[in-house]
Design a protein around this motif. Structure first.
Motif, PDB file in Angstrom:
ATOM      1  N   PRO A  28       0.815  -1.231   0.000  1.00 29.82           N
ATOM      2  CA  PRO A  28       0.000   0.000   0.000  1.00 29.82           C
ATOM      3  C   PRO A  28       0.844   1.275   0.000  1.00 29.82           C
ATOM      4  CG  PRO A  28       0.005  -0.987   2.190  1.00 29.82           C
ATOM      5  CD  PRO A  28       0.717  -1.970   1.286  1.00 29.82           C
TER       6      PRO A  28
ATOM      7  N   GLU B 212       2.073   5.089  -1.117  1.00 27.59           N
ATOM      8  CA  GLU B 212       1.455   6.388  -1.383  1.00 27.59           C
ATOM      9  C   GLU B 212       2.549   7.396  -1.710  1.00 27.59           C
ATOM     10  OE1 GLU B 212      -0.825   7.682   1.972  1.00 27.59           O
ATOM     11  OE2 GLU B 212      -1.653   5.680   2.351  1.00 27.59           O
TER      12      GLU B 212
ATOM     13  N   THR C 214       0.913   5.774   8.855  1.00 23.09           N
ATOM     14  CA  THR C 214       1.161   4.478   8.223  1.00 23.09           C
ATOM     15  C   THR C 214       2.510   4.492   7.524  1.00 23.09           C
ATOM     16  OG1 THR C 214       0.321   2.857   6.629  1.00 23.09           O
ATOM     17  CG2 THR C 214      -0.021   5.169   6.094  1.00 23.09           C
TER      18      THR C 214
ATOM     19  N   PHE D 263       3.977   3.895   4.452  1.00 22.48           N
ATOM     20  CA  PHE D 263       3.575   3.650   3.070  1.00 22.48           C
ATOM     21  C   PHE D 263       4.765   3.460   2.135  1.00 22.48           C
ATOM     22  CE2 PHE D 263       3.230   8.257   4.002  1.00 22.48           C
ATOM     23  CZ  PHE D 263       4.280   8.725   3.234  1.00 22.48           C
TER      24      PHE D 263
ATOM     25  N   TRP E  69     -10.070  -2.675  -0.018  1.00 21.41           N
ATOM     26  CA  TRP E  69     -10.003  -1.624   0.990  1.00 21.41           C
ATOM     27  C   TRP E  69      -8.645  -1.605   1.678  1.00 21.41           C
ATOM     28  CZ3 TRP E  69     -14.314  -3.395   4.980  1.00 21.41           C
ATOM     29  CH2 TRP E  69     -13.874  -4.509   5.692  1.00 21.41           C
ATOM     30  N   PRO E  70      -8.295  -0.530   2.394  1.00 16.79           N
ATOM     31  CA  PRO E  70      -6.945  -0.398   2.964  1.00 16.79           C
ATOM     32  C   PRO E  70      -6.740  -1.115   4.290  1.00 16.79           C
ATOM     33  CG  PRO E  70      -8.217   1.590   3.383  1.00 16.79           C
ATOM     34  CD  PRO E  70      -9.074   0.719   2.524  1.00 16.79           C
ATOM     35  N   TYR E  71      -7.803  -1.696   4.848  1.00 12.53           N
ATOM     36  CA  TYR E  71      -7.672  -2.368   6.142  1.00 12.53           C
ATOM     37  C   TYR E  71      -6.999  -3.730   6.006  1.00 12.53           C
ATOM     38  CZ  TYR E  71     -11.355   0.966   7.463  1.00 12.53           C
ATOM     39  OH  TYR E  71     -12.095   2.088   7.680  1.00 12.53           O
TER      40      TYR E  71
ATOM     41  N   LYS F  31      -7.064  -9.849  -0.758  1.00 10.77           N
ATOM     42  CA  LYS F  31      -7.433  -8.684  -1.551  1.00 10.77           C
ATOM     43  C   LYS F  31      -7.467  -9.060  -3.034  1.00 10.77           C
ATOM     44  CE  LYS F  31      -7.279  -5.829   2.016  1.00 10.77           C
ATOM     45  NZ  LYS F  31      -6.151  -4.955   2.255  1.00 10.77           N
TER      46      LYS F  31
ATOM     47  N   ILE G 180      -5.848   8.947   1.557  1.00  8.35           N
ATOM     48  CA  ILE G 180      -5.541   8.178   0.351  1.00  8.35           C
ATOM     49  C   ILE G 180      -5.692   9.067  -0.880  1.00  8.35           C
ATOM     50  CG2 ILE G 180      -6.260   6.215  -1.075  1.00  8.35           C
ATOM     51  CD1 ILE G 180      -7.186   4.854   1.549  1.00  8.35           C
TER      52      ILE G 180
END
Length: 767
Positions: free
Chosen positions: A504, A506, A516, A518, A691-693, A716, A750
């Protein structure tokens, strides 16, 4: 040439002359040039306003939600040049030539006209853009001079290119349309015209003061027609008009379609242009194109644009404005101004603007191509201990890179497995040592101190580089010399190397980094000098030494993201991140609090989730509340608690009313659909779980008033679920899908999407 144009900040009808600038430039490039293809990056709000160009082969329109998506789009469309015509360069870093248009730097002259946050944004973004872009376009020699002086950049980098009036001003005026517009807007028989949004620098107040002076001191009633959208000073202007009893003299038409503007000018007796500051001033050219006499300010770029084709006044002296309006009562003066305007208007031509702009584009690309390409030494460091089953794949991923100047260093901690034999088998291809060390951080530090390269890569012995990774990173770092670290996309892979999911990742944001991690560690590459500046890895950290390093570097140095996949990170039971999660959370929370002064709810939420086995029971909510107060001081804890509770409430309120499917396929907590069975007995649901969870997605399936099935999605990606439809259901049924939770992309930083989302539905059918 494949040219990308960033138009995400274009709000139709709200940004004044810059909107006409970009629309006309695009139109003329499309209609007059055959060798370039334009890619317009637009929003949902402005997409339809670019329909007039059609879906020609030379023009592509792409909707994106925010600037963070542009990194990937630039690569996917193989763009050769990136053009940002609306003030600043976004994204901050791209690997292709860049051109930005900075029309003026008004905020440096009149900071009082801007809110504090806008001033801060302009100062940061304009300075960065001016220094970072390969070329700067501006609209006048006045603007060029101020930009060069303010940002201390070379004159050769800044190019002044005059604009023209819109294409609507190129056609001969028709008398019947002139009369039609006169009647449509109930225009006065004689009037002065001022087209300008009611921004502070447009100085409507000075004009109104002048009208009052003309009325009270000289008994002259002058009618003025105003057009443009309502901005900051609109209310105060209306109050002034009422205060001076000028309502009968001033007509405010608001926003006027562009094709009607030439006829407003042609009905006007003169253009009055009292602006305090301009980088160009398109209305001045529009007036010349329609043979409308001009009186205007003597400031900024205005004298340069009008030459001798206008009477100039001091915009800060209403008495002077009034006096110059009086001079227009002389017909010889009007005739002379019109004559000079006719001679000067030939300087402004969109064909010339288009040609000069494309010349700059071509030159920027040629300059990039002719620069000598160098291959500075990069040192890749691999710390290792008993990773014999993975290290050969790691080594091969480095040695098979296409970058020609790599020093490869392996620091082994005295492995007892086959690692040393594998290292020996590579002979002089690897610079290695096997000796006891104090852990992973110590091993990486040893490698950095041994390294001869000015650039560093850190690849753990169970991770791998993807083909071309080092070349991509080095291309970026050699172009963007102000960047201390660059990172890219990565994959999580299984023990056998099979891809599990995208890490994930970013684009870099220092504040978001607290919430987080990332950055996928093996995708990171550094300038060696950054370790001299911020120090080596912390050897007292064993589980988040990379995350802590990102915080130290990012606090006062540039970190950039590129949208290319660079590496894989292996996830398996013996992996430290998975096998010691409790320790990971504790070390991460302590580290984040050290650098940011608080422990974000995202990490506390994850810790509580882990300890409660991902169940949303009393234990989870007790732990979450306890952690919020345990790891934060009281005042900060209450702020976090209040913010979290508010987000939950807003999320619930949003979910409550929406039970449909958005155009992009996303659904919220509840989704409803009426379905005809037609005698069929099975329901097929296809979609995507992204989803990001880390939690599992659980979807309860409800038919009419009864829950008959529960879909549990762990992995996922795309999913397909089947649900048996047995009696006593009728042929017409109401399907309700209920997700266990939702997320808001905007709240999770996000992107700017403020919807409450759960998953994507691609298709629902009975089979």
């Amino acid at each position: 040439m494949r040219i990308g144009i960033n138009l995400l900040s274009l709000v139709p009808g709200k940004i004044g002359g810059m909107e006409q600038y970009i629309r006309n430039l695009i139109w003329y490039i499309i209609k007059t040039d055959t060798s370039h293809q334009l890619f317009l990056f637009l929003t949902n709000e402005n997409f339809q306003t670019f329909n007039e160009y059609g879906e020609e082969e030379k023009l592509k329109r792409i909707i994106v939600q925010d600037n963070s998506q542009l990194y990937k789009e630039i690569n996917d469309h193989r763009l050769e040049l990136w053009f940002c015509p609306l003030l600043v360069m976004e994204p901050s870093y791209v690997n292709i030539p860049t051109v930005v248009t900075i029309p003026d730097i008004q905020h440096e002259f009149f900071p009082e006209f801007f809110e504090e946050n806008i001033i801060k944004w302009r100062k940061e973004k304009f300075d960065f853009s001016a220094k970072k872009a390969d070329a700067i376009l501006t609209l006048s020699e006045f603007s060029k001079k101020t930009i060069v002086e303010k940002y201390t950049i070379s004159e050769d980098k800044v190019h002044s290119i005059y604009l023209d009036a819109g294409k609507e001003f190129a056609s001969p005026l028709e008398d019947n349309l002139k009369r039609e517009i006169f009647l449509k807007y109930n225009l006065p028989e004689e009037f002065g015209f001022y087209p300008a949004n009611t921004w502070p620098h447009k100085n409507h107040a000075g004009l109104i003061e002048a009208l009052y002076i003309l009325k009270s001191k000289f008994n002259q009633i002058i009618h003025i027609v105003l057009t443009g959208s309502s901005q900051q000073t609109h209310d105060s202007i209306n109050k002034m008009i009422k205060k001076y009893n000028l309502e009968s003299q001033i007509t405010f038409l608001g926003y006027i379609p562009q094709d009607e503007m030439p006829y407003i000018y042609s009905n006007a007796s003169f253009l009055v242009f009292p602006s305090l500051f301009e980088g160009f001033g398109i209305p001045l050219v529009e007036a010349m194109k329609t043979n409308t006499p001009i009186i205007a300010s003597n400031t900024g770029s205005i004298p340069e644009v009008v030459g001798e084709a206008a009477i100039l006044f001091d915009p800060e002296k209403p008495e002077d404005i009034a006096q110059k309006i009086i001079e227009l009562s002389d017909k010889e003066v009007l005739k002379n101004l019109t004559h000079k305007g006719e001679g000067r208007k030939e300087l402004f031509d969109w064909t010339i603007t288009c040609e000069n702009t494309l010349k700059i584009f071509n030159k920027v690309i040629e300059d990039k191509q002719t620069k000598h390409r160098s291959y500075p030494l990069i040192s890749i460091i691999t710390p290792s201990y008993n990773q014999g089953k993975f290290i050969r794949e790691t080594i091969e991923s480095v040695l098979n890179q296409d970058y020609p100047n790599i020093e490869y260093i392996v620091i082994d901690g005295g492995s007892k497995d086959e690692t040393v034999d594998i290292l020996k088998s590579y002979g002089e291809k690897i610079n290695w040592v096997s000796e006891k060390d104090n852990g992973q951080a110590d091993a990486v530090n040893k490698g950095i101190l041994r390294a001869k390269g000015d650039f560093i890569g850190w690849l753990n012995s169970d991770d791998t580089y993807l083909p071309g990774a080092i070349q991509k990173a080095m291309d970026f770092l050699t172009i963007h010399t102000d960047v201390s670290m660059v990172y890219g996309e990565g994959f999580h892979v299984k023990e056998n190397g099979e891809i599990m999911e995208r890490y994930p990742t970013e684009p870099f944001n220092y504040l978001r980094l607290a919430e987080t991690c990332f950055i996928c560690q093996p995708t990171g590459f550094f300038r060696k000098e950054i370790f001299e500046k911020v120090g080596l890895l912390k050897e007292d950290l064993h589980l988040c030494m990379d995350y802590e390093l990102w915080m130290r570097i990012g606090k006062s140095n540039s970190i950039a993201y590129i949208p290319d996949y660079l590496a894989t990170s292996r996830m398996y039971e013996d992996n430290k991140t998975l096998s010691r999660r409790k320790e990971v959370y504790e070390e991460v929370i302590a580290t984040v609090k050290k650098y940011y002064g608080y422990a974000p709810v995202s990490w506390l939420y994850g810790y509580a989730d882990y300890l409660s086995d991902s169940k949303r029971n009393k234990k989870f909510y007790f732990l979450l509340a306890w952690f919020i107060f345990k790891y934060n001081d009281t005042s900060h804890a209450f702020k976090i608690f209040k913010s979290y509770a508010k987000r939950r409430l807003l999320s619930n309120l949003t979910d409550k009313n929406f039970a449909g499917r958005y155009e992009d396929g996303w659904v919220s907590k509840i989704y409803k659909q009426n379905i005809e069975r037609n005698g069929k007995s099975k329901l097929s649901i296809k979609g995507k779980h992204i989803w990001p969870y880390k939690d599992d997605l659980i979807i309860k399936v409800k038919i009419n008033d009864r829950i008959i099935h529960q879909i549990k999605l762990i992995d996922k990606g795309e999913f397909e679920a089947s649900v048996e439809l047995t009696d006593p259901f009728s042929d017409s049924i109401e399907l309700t899908l209920i997700a266990n939770k939702t997320f808001c992309p905007n709240q999770m930083k996000i992107n700017s999407d403020k919807r409450s989302l759960a998953y994507i539905i691609d298709e629902i059918e009975v089979i």
